[in-house]
Write a protein that holds these residues in place. Structure first.
Motif, PDB file in Angstrom:
ATOM      1  N   ILE A 157       3.811  -0.251 -11.721  1.00  0.00           N
ATOM      2  CA  ILE A 157       4.901  -1.591 -10.111  1.00  0.00           C
ATOM      3  C   ILE A 157       5.419   0.352  -9.835  1.00  0.00           C
ATOM      4  N   PHE A 158       5.050   1.040 -10.165  1.00  0.00           N
ATOM      5  CA  PHE A 158       4.649   2.355  -9.165  1.00  0.00           C
ATOM      6  C   PHE A 158       4.246   2.938  -8.124  1.00  0.00           C
ATOM      7  N   SER A 159       3.252   2.954  -8.911  1.00  0.00           N
ATOM      8  CA  SER A 159       1.809   3.771  -8.595  1.00  0.00           C
ATOM      9  C   SER A 159       1.106   2.301  -7.559  1.00  0.00           C
ATOM     10  N   GLU A 160       1.271   1.485  -7.407  1.00  0.00           N
ATOM     11  CA  GLU A 160       0.643   0.455  -7.149  1.00  0.00           C
ATOM     12  C   GLU A 160       1.217  -0.956  -6.295  1.00  0.00           C
ATOM     13  N   GLU A 161       1.200  -1.264  -4.820  1.00  0.00           N
ATOM     14  CA  GLU A 161       1.872  -2.746  -4.994  1.00  0.00           C
ATOM     15  C   GLU A 161       0.765  -3.779  -5.521  1.00  0.00           C
TER      16      GLU A 161
END
Length: 271
Positions: A157-161
């Motif tokens: 969840i942090f790396s991509e929207e």
């Protein structure tokens, strides 16, 4: 004669009312005919045209924005699960049932989300947002059934929207335990909340396009770009050490995404 209290709903649907009456009516209609839900419509306007739906409960809020409105509704939600719907967005048929089935089968999930696509004046995207997230698509693109992200859900969840607010269904008790939305983070508050929840409980995904999100007008994207970028950077700062423990590569992916956002903000300001 003794009157029985109405049964508690299975899902509380939270809508922070804003925008046009037509868009709000379309959003409510997209929920479908489910009778086991309550619709918590939080308004800052008086008077407001309320869609004709007996499931609606109107809550009055101070003029503090959509995150404060959502938090107000969280305080009174009666269902064990909460679903979020922005008034400009629309759910696809079967969205609610698919996520309720997932949470019934996997009660340990803290939250779940679905795929979604964008629509606006230029039409609608045919491709879902999850297919556009290259890392997520490479790892999960073969899936057609609901699944759990795995132990590194927070890093994903942090790396991509990948999580659209109007796709999320979450456990009410966990939403309350983590304190709901941070009202000082503006449009980045949902991302911050999903990260905090993913640190504590598994995350599920229904990999089908089950929501359409309306693109904001260009003037709004132009006006909000610098502040939104600063809010996103603050969320990234808060969570990067926790994410590093799951997958250090996610830090680079997020940094690259924010650099793209920064370039887009400069382009908007130059217009």
């Amino acid at each position: 004669m003794r009157h029985m209290a109405p049964a508690a709903p299975d899902v509380s649907i939270i809508i922070p009312a804003s925008g046009t009456a037509v868009a709000l009516r379309q959003a409510v209609q997209s929920i479908g005919p489910a009778d086991n839900v309550e619709i918590l419509l939080v308004t800052e306007r008086e008077p407001m045209t309320v869609p004709d739906d007996p499931r609606i409960i109107v809550l009055k809020a101070a003029h503090q924005g959509p995150n404060a409105a959502r938090n107000l509704a969280l305080q009174v939600a009666r269902a064990p699960l909460v679903a979020f719907l922005n008034p400009a967005d629309r759910w696809m048929p079967g969205k609610l049932a698919a996520q309720m089935a997932l949470h019934s089968a996997r009660t340990e999930l803290g939250l779940s989300f679905t795929d979604y696509r964008m629509f606006g004046a230029g039409g609608r995207e045919s491709m879902g947002m999850l297919a556009m997230a290259s890392g997520f698509a490479q790892r999960h693109g073969f899936r057609s059934l609901a699944f759990a992200l795995g132990d590194d859900a927070m890093a994903q969840i942090f790396s991509e929207e990948i999580v659209g607010t109007s796709t999320v269904m979450a456990r009410t008790d966990l939403l309350r335990a983590v304190g709901g939305f941070d009202e000082g983070l503006g449009g980045a508050a949902p991302w911050d909340l999903w990260l905090r929840m993913a640190a504590l409980a598994p995350v599920g995904c229904v990999p089908r396009i089950m929501m359409e999100q309306r693109l904001p007008p260009a003037w709004r994207r132009h006006a909000e770009a610098p502040e939104r970028l600063a809010q996103l950077r603050e969320v990234a700062r808060r969570h990067r050490e926790s994410v590093r423990l799951q997958n250090a590569g996610a830090l680079k992916d997020c940094a690259a995404r924010l650099l793209v956002r920064e370039a887009e903000a400069r382009d908007l300001l130059a217009m």
